[in-house]
Write a protein that holds these residues in place. Sequence first.
Motif, PDB file in Angstrom:
ATOM      1  N   ILE A 185     -12.644   8.707   4.608  1.00 58.96           N
ATOM      2  CA  ILE A 185     -12.037   8.101   3.421  1.00 58.96           C
ATOM      3  C   ILE A 185     -11.598   9.177   2.441  1.00 58.96           C
ATOM      4  O   ILE A 185     -12.333  10.125   2.167  1.00 58.96           O
ATOM      5  N   VAL A 186     -10.407   9.012   1.879  1.00 55.85           N
ATOM      6  CA  VAL A 186      -9.919   9.905   0.826  1.00 55.85           C
ATOM      7  C   VAL A 186     -10.495   9.391  -0.492  1.00 55.85           C
ATOM      8  O   VAL A 186     -10.072   8.364  -1.017  1.00 55.85           O
ATOM      9  N   LYS A 187     -11.490  10.101  -0.995  1.00 55.52           N
ATOM     10  CA  LYS A 187     -12.211   9.645  -2.186  1.00 55.52           C
ATOM     11  C   LYS A 187     -11.314   9.511  -3.407  1.00 55.52           C
ATOM     12  O   LYS A 187     -11.495   8.617  -4.223  1.00 55.52           O
ATOM     13  N   ALA A 188     -10.342  10.382  -3.526  1.00 58.86           N
ATOM     14  CA  ALA A 188      -9.471  10.359  -4.703  1.00 58.86           C
ATOM     15  C   ALA A 188      -8.615   9.092  -4.778  1.00 58.86           C
ATOM     16  O   ALA A 188      -8.162   8.714  -5.856  1.00 58.86           O
ATOM     17  N   LYS A 189      -8.418   8.434  -3.652  1.00 53.69           N
ATOM     18  CA  LYS A 189      -7.556   7.257  -3.633  1.00 53.69           C
ATOM     19  C   LYS A 189      -8.323   5.944  -3.767  1.00 53.69           C
ATOM     20  O   LYS A 189      -7.718   4.885  -3.880  1.00 53.69           O
ATOM     21  N   ILE A 190      -9.644   6.004  -3.769  1.00 56.03           N
ATOM     22  CA  ILE A 190     -10.446   4.789  -3.896  1.00 56.03           C
ATOM     23  C   ILE A 190     -10.247   4.160  -5.265  1.00 56.03           C
ATOM     24  O   ILE A 190     -10.064   2.953  -5.379  1.00 56.03           O
ATOM     25  N   LYS A 191     -10.258   4.962  -6.309  1.00 57.22           N
ATOM     26  CA  LYS A 191     -10.094   4.454  -7.672  1.00 57.22           C
ATOM     27  C   LYS A 191      -8.758   3.738  -7.816  1.00 57.22           C
ATOM     28  O   LYS A 191      -8.679   2.672  -8.432  1.00 57.22           O
ATOM     29  N   GLU A 192      -7.705   4.311  -7.244  1.00 56.05           N
ATOM     30  CA  GLU A 192      -6.385   3.691  -7.306  1.00 56.05           C
ATOM     31  C   GLU A 192      -6.379   2.352  -6.566  1.00 56.05           C
ATOM     32  O   GLU A 192      -5.791   1.379  -7.026  1.00 56.05           O
ATOM     33  N   ALA A 193      -7.046   2.290  -5.426  1.00 56.19           N
ATOM     34  CA  ALA A 193      -7.102   1.063  -4.641  1.00 56.19           C
ATOM     35  C   ALA A 193      -7.968  -0.001  -5.304  1.00 56.19           C
ATOM     36  O   ALA A 193      -7.798  -1.188  -5.045  1.00 56.19           O
ATOM     37  N   ALA A 194      -8.881   0.419  -6.172  1.00 54.50           N
ATOM     38  CA  ALA A 194      -9.771  -0.520  -6.854  1.00 54.50           C
ATOM     39  C   ALA A 194      -9.092  -1.221  -8.019  1.00 54.50           C
ATOM     40  O   ALA A 194      -9.716  -2.018  -8.713  1.00 54.50           O
ATOM     41  N   LYS A 195      -7.835  -0.929  -8.257  1.00 57.77           N
ATOM     42  CA  LYS A 195      -7.004  -1.623  -9.244  1.00 57.77           C
ATOM     43  C   LYS A 195      -7.623  -1.661 -10.637  1.00 57.77           C
ATOM     44  O   LYS A 195      -7.791  -2.714 -11.229  1.00 57.77           O
ATOM     45  N   GLY A 196      -7.982  -0.499 -11.137  1.00 62.44           N
ATOM     46  CA  GLY A 196      -8.457  -0.400 -12.508  1.00 62.44           C
ATOM     47  C   GLY A 196      -9.945  -0.581 -12.705  1.00 62.44           C
ATOM     48  O   GLY A 196     -10.443  -0.352 -13.796  1.00 62.44           O
ATOM     49  N   ALA A 197     -10.661  -0.997 -11.698  1.00 64.11           N
ATOM     50  CA  ALA A 197     -12.114  -1.150 -11.828  1.00 64.11           C
ATOM     51  C   ALA A 197     -12.773   0.221 -11.756  1.00 64.11           C
ATOM     52  O   ALA A 197     -12.222   1.165 -11.184  1.00 64.11           O
ATOM     53  N   ASN A 198     -13.934   0.337 -12.347  1.00 63.21           N
ATOM     54  CA  ASN A 198     -14.709   1.567 -12.227  1.00 63.21           C
ATOM     55  C   ASN A 198     -15.302   1.628 -10.826  1.00 63.21           C
ATOM     56  O   ASN A 198     -15.564   0.607 -10.199  1.00 63.21           O
ATOM     57  N   VAL A 199     -15.528   2.833 -10.341  1.00 65.51           N
ATOM     58  CA  VAL A 199     -16.017   3.028  -8.979  1.00 65.51           C
ATOM     59  C   VAL A 199     -17.344   3.777  -9.025  1.00 65.51           C
ATOM     60  O   VAL A 199     -17.424   4.864  -9.593  1.00 65.51           O
TER      61      VAL A 199
ATOM     62  N   MET B 281       0.847  -1.166   0.000  1.00 63.04           N
ATOM     63  CA  MET B 281       0.000   0.000   0.000  1.00 63.04           C
ATOM     64  C   MET B 281       0.894   1.231   0.000  1.00 63.04           C
ATOM     65  O   MET B 281       1.625   1.478   0.940  1.00 63.04           O
ATOM     66  N   ALA B 282       0.840   1.983  -1.046  1.00 60.93           N
ATOM     67  CA  ALA B 282       1.678   3.175  -1.151  1.00 60.93           C
ATOM     68  C   ALA B 282       1.068   4.353  -0.390  1.00 60.93           C
ATOM     69  O   ALA B 282       1.765   5.070   0.305  1.00 60.93           O
ATOM     70  N   ASP B 283      -0.215   4.551  -0.542  1.00 60.53           N
ATOM     71  CA  ASP B 283      -0.885   5.694   0.079  1.00 60.53           C
ATOM     72  C   ASP B 283      -1.877   5.218   1.122  1.00 60.53           C
ATOM     73  O   ASP B 283      -2.415   4.124   1.052  1.00 60.53           O
ATOM     74  N   ILE B 284      -2.136   6.108   2.066  1.00 60.63           N
ATOM     75  CA  ILE B 284      -3.106   5.805   3.110  1.00 60.63           C
ATOM     76  C   ILE B 284      -4.482   6.258   2.626  1.00 60.63           C
ATOM     77  O   ILE B 284      -4.621   7.311   2.013  1.00 60.63           O
ATOM     78  N   LEU B 285      -5.495   5.443   2.857  1.00 60.63           N
ATOM     79  CA  LEU B 285      -6.836   5.699   2.342  1.00 60.63           C
ATOM     80  C   LEU B 285      -7.730   6.475   3.299  1.00 60.63           C
ATOM     81  O   LEU B 285      -8.851   6.812   2.946  1.00 60.63           O
ATOM     82  N   VAL B 286      -7.259   6.719   4.517  1.00 62.78           N
ATOM     83  CA  VAL B 286      -8.070   7.431   5.503  1.00 62.78           C
ATOM     84  C   VAL B 286      -7.398   8.746   5.878  1.00 62.78           C
ATOM     85  O   VAL B 286      -6.194   8.900   5.745  1.00 62.78           O
ATOM     86  N   VAL B 287      -8.200   9.683   6.350  1.00 61.38           N
ATOM     87  CA  VAL B 287      -7.697  10.984   6.783  1.00 61.38           C
ATOM     88  C   VAL B 287      -7.315  10.861   8.253  1.00 61.38           C
ATOM     89  O   VAL B 287      -8.179  10.705   9.126  1.00 61.38           O
ATOM     90  N   LYS B 288      -6.017  10.914   8.521  1.00 58.15           N
ATOM     91  CA  LYS B 288      -5.526  10.725   9.893  1.00 58.15           C
ATOM     92  C   LYS B 288      -6.104  11.752  10.864  1.00 58.15           C
ATOM     93  O   LYS B 288      -6.442  11.424  11.998  1.00 58.15           O
ATOM     94  N   ALA B 289      -6.224  12.976  10.428  1.00 53.74           N
ATOM     95  CA  ALA B 289      -6.665  14.057  11.310  1.00 53.74           C
ATOM     96  C   ALA B 289      -8.111  13.877  11.786  1.00 53.74           C
ATOM     97  O   ALA B 289      -8.482  14.388  12.837  1.00 53.74           O
ATOM     98  N   LYS B 290      -8.911  13.149  11.041  1.00 56.72           N
ATOM     99  CA  LYS B 290     -10.317  13.001  11.401  1.00 56.72           C
ATOM    100  C   LYS B 290     -10.597  11.759  12.240  1.00 56.72           C
ATOM    101  O   LYS B 290     -11.705  11.584  12.732  1.00 56.72           O
ATOM    102  N   ILE B 291      -9.611  10.895  12.404  1.00 50.15           N
ATOM    103  CA  ILE B 291      -9.819   9.686  13.192  1.00 50.15           C
ATOM    104  C   ILE B 291     -10.075  10.033  14.649  1.00 50.15           C
ATOM    105  O   ILE B 291     -10.928   9.441  15.299  1.00 50.15           O
TER     106      ILE B 291
ATOM    107  N   ALA C 134     -11.269  -4.327   2.231  1.00 50.76           N
ATOM    108  CA  ALA C 134     -12.686  -4.285   1.872  1.00 50.76           C
ATOM    109  C   ALA C 134     -12.867  -3.908   0.406  1.00 50.76           C
ATOM    110  O   ALA C 134     -13.719  -4.466  -0.288  1.00 50.76           O
ATOM    111  N   ILE C 135     -12.039  -2.980  -0.083  1.00 53.55           N
ATOM    112  CA  ILE C 135     -12.108  -2.595  -1.494  1.00 53.55           C
ATOM    113  C   ILE C 135     -11.699  -3.766  -2.380  1.00 53.55           C
ATOM    114  O   ILE C 135     -12.344  -4.050  -3.391  1.00 53.55           O
TER     115      ILE C 135
END
Length: 121
Positions: free
Chosen positions: A71-85, A1-11, A35-36
């Motif tokens: 959740i960082v919405k911009a990183k969901i697509k990257e985590a979905a490994k090429g699938a549409n979101v 996992m290169a990037d973190i998918l959650v916003v640390k400041a909001k946890i 989960a993704i």
Amino acid sequence: MADILVVKAKIKDACPGCNVAGDLAEALSKKVEAAISDAVSRAEANQRKTVMAKDVPFGFACASKHGENLIVKAKIKEAAKGANVAGDLAETLNCYAHCLLKAACERAEGNQRKTVMAKDL
């Protein structure tokens, strides 16, 4: 996992009355990424290229809206490994993350600790 998918400041805001350990954000991100990945597998098994909220495991268990978006919405697509979101995926993942944090807070309190750690997830 290169990037973190959650916003640390909001946890911290999602865990009222509890302290948050430094490793919690990364562990939560790994749970969300798993989960993704599972949702992508379910969509592929149903011969769809689009990952939807209904593909998220236990996504149906939490129907309430949460004010803080973890959740960082911009990183969901990257985590979905090429699938549409689908548009509803981010909200369901956010709800899933909130449910994980709520359970982690309850576990920490059950163990007489004020600090929520990665092992509580």
